[in-house]
Scaffold this active site. Structure first.
Site, PDB file in Angstrom:
ATOM      1  N   GLY A 270     -56.628 -30.738  18.150  1.00  0.00           N
ATOM      2  CA  GLY A 270     -56.485 -31.432  16.878  1.00  0.00           C
ATOM      3  C   GLY A 270     -56.527 -30.467  15.707  1.00  0.00           C
TER       4      GLY A 270
ATOM      5  N   TRP B  11     -47.135 -32.215  19.302  1.00  0.00           N
ATOM      6  CA  TRP B  11     -46.681 -32.737  18.011  1.00  0.00           C
ATOM      7  C   TRP B  11     -45.837 -31.701  17.262  1.00  0.00           C
ATOM      8  CZ3 TRP B  11     -46.449 -37.649  17.560  1.00  0.00           C
ATOM      9  CH2 TRP B  11     -47.430 -38.466  18.161  1.00  0.00           C
TER      10      TRP B  11
ATOM     11  N   ARG C 296     -48.411 -28.820   3.009  1.00  0.00           N
ATOM     12  CA  ARG C 296     -49.104 -30.010   2.514  1.00  0.00           C
ATOM     13  C   ARG C 296     -48.463 -30.545   1.238  1.00  0.00           C
ATOM     14  NH1 ARG C 296     -54.865 -27.484   4.535  1.00  0.00           N
ATOM     15  NH2 ARG C 296     -54.653 -28.316   6.655  1.00  0.00           N
TER      16      ARG C 296
ATOM     17  N   GLU D 262     -50.158 -32.613   9.118  1.00  0.00           N
ATOM     18  CA  GLU D 262     -50.440 -31.383   8.350  1.00  0.00           C
ATOM     19  C   GLU D 262     -51.911 -31.288   7.976  1.00  0.00           C
ATOM     20  OE1 GLU D 262     -47.375 -28.434   7.269  1.00  0.00           O
ATOM     21  OE2 GLU D 262     -47.569 -30.151   8.554  1.00  0.00           O
TER      22      GLU D 262
ATOM     23  N   GLU E  44     -59.231 -36.429   6.457  1.00  0.00           N
ATOM     24  CA  GLU E  44     -60.646 -36.061   6.575  1.00  0.00           C
ATOM     25  C   GLU E  44     -60.805 -34.548   6.439  1.00  0.00           C
ATOM     26  OE1 GLU E  44     -60.000 -39.971   7.566  1.00  0.00           O
ATOM     27  OE2 GLU E  44     -59.024 -38.262   8.558  1.00  0.00           O
TER      28      GLU E  44
END
Length: 390
Positions: free
Chosen positions: A134, A159, A248, A368, A372
């Site tokens: 992750g 991904w 981002r 991206e 959190e």
């Protein structure tokens, strides 16, 4: 400043944004629903994006022709996402890799890849996430062992957008698994498809259709020493963190585009649909939704442009990019939900586009770097900078 438009763009940049807007209205909007529902790769639209110069937006001369400012890039991404978010996804990772090459690549690496990337002949993507890792990139297991003539890579990534159609992958991996702290053992390798590079499967998704997201396995995949970005090991983590700033900003721009599409559809529907003898926008509850949606969308766009200007100034922009991504993605999620409310039962129908916006919006919340993680980045920078002043 003379020659700048209201958005701070040059007249030439504004013309590029308007050309992309016209492309979206003319060629994307009429076909996006069918492409999405059939999960069809948009080959013709991608070719048109190449001709528009979209794949070279981050690449300057002598390798490219149409490098634009980051605010311009953000607004172009918004326009593409307004038509179909998957189109912006098809060029997002490509731009990050271009920026990595420009900022950190050797002259040989720039000359080898950037001219073909600028035209879209060669498309690129990045590989960070692992099936069990992750957002914890420092815990990655994919590693590259040094050999006499290069590196041998083993591990897996998941991904990975555009994995099947990208000829170049910027792979984040460990070249020194024993390094302490762990990030000092991480490098970026520029990997081309070949023996030991295995595309295992396409991942099924709620939204973000048409463009593939894949799992990749590396099984004794050999690359030469010249594949090491910048030619020095142990710098990959810092390099990728800088690359993720533009990533981002791009994801935040996608969110603004999806939110804008949902708001535009909701505004149009609220003027056409009548209940109790008047257009539904005149009912206070619907009018309040629309007012809040427009206010939130405008604030999200300004956050994106602020982060973009800071990035172009060469300043650290991880907090600003994180804020833009966090706020814009949460805003898009709320706007798309409210667009469904405004459409009522029709909003739940696949005959209206608002259900597609609602399926696409969550990607920006988790993609991206999850929101959190963005909050962690923001608070660390707040403490580190010791001020909330701009």
């Amino acid at each position: 400043m003379e020659g700048l438009t209201v958005q701070g763009l040059t007249e030439e940049e504004q013309a590029i944004v308007e050309a992309v807007r016209a492309f979206v209205d003319r060629d994307v909007k009429p076909v996006a629903r069918d492409l999405d529902h059939n999960d069809t790769y948009p080959e013709r639209l991608i070719d048109q994006m190449k001709h528009l110069g979209v794949y070279g937006l981050a690449i300057p001369e002598p390798w490219g022709e149409a490098r634009v400012s980051t605010p311009c890039y953000a607004l172009i991404t918004e326009e593409l996402s307004r038509g179909w978010m998957s189109l912006a996804g098809a060029m997002g990772g490509h731009t990050v890799v271009a920026k990595l090459l420009l900022d950190y690549g050797t002259d040989e690496q720039k000359d080898r890849y950037l001219p073909r990337m600028a035209t879209g002949e060669l498309r690129a993507t990045m590989a960070l996430t692992e099936p069990g890792g992750g957002s914890d990139l420092q815990a990655m297991r994919t590693h590259a062992a040094r050999t006499a003539d290069g590196y041998v890579i083993n591990g897996s990534k998941t991904w990975i957008t555009n994995a099947r159609r990208s000829g170049l992958v910027a792979l984040l991996c460990k070249t020194d698994p024993a390094a302490t702290p762990a990030h000092q053992g991480i490098s970026i390798l520029l990997v081309e498809q070949g023996p030991g590079f295995i595309l295992s499967r396409d991942l099924p998704k709620l939204g973000y259709k048409g463009v593939e997201s894949c799992e990749i396995a590396f099984d004794d995949c050999h690359v030469p020493h010249t594949a090491l970005l910048g030619g020095r090991e142990g710098r990959g983590f810092a390099q990728m963190m800088r690359g993720l700033e533009i990533g981002r900003i791009q994801v935040a721009s996608r969110a603004v585009g999806v939110g804008r599409a949902a708001l535009e559809d909701a505004l149009r529907y609220a003027q056409e649909r009548e209940s109790f003898g008047q257009p539904i926008w005149k009912h206070q509850s619907i009018g309040n939704y629309l007012a809040d949606m427009a206010t939130q969308l405008t604030a999200a766009r300004q956050l994106v442009l602020y982060a973009s200007r800071r990035y172009d100034a060469g300043e650290r922009a991880d907090m600003e990019a994180g804020m833009a991504k966090l706020f814009a993605s949460e805003t898009a999620m709320q706007i798309t939900l409210n667009a469904i409310r405004i459409h009522g039962g029709y909003g739940y129908s696949t005959e209206f586009d608002v259900e597609r916006y609602f399926r696409d919006a969550p990607l920006m919340i988790v993609g991206e770097g999850t929101n959190e993680i963005q909050r962690n980045v923001i608070v660390r920078q707040l403490i580190g900078r010791g001020t909330v002043a701009p």
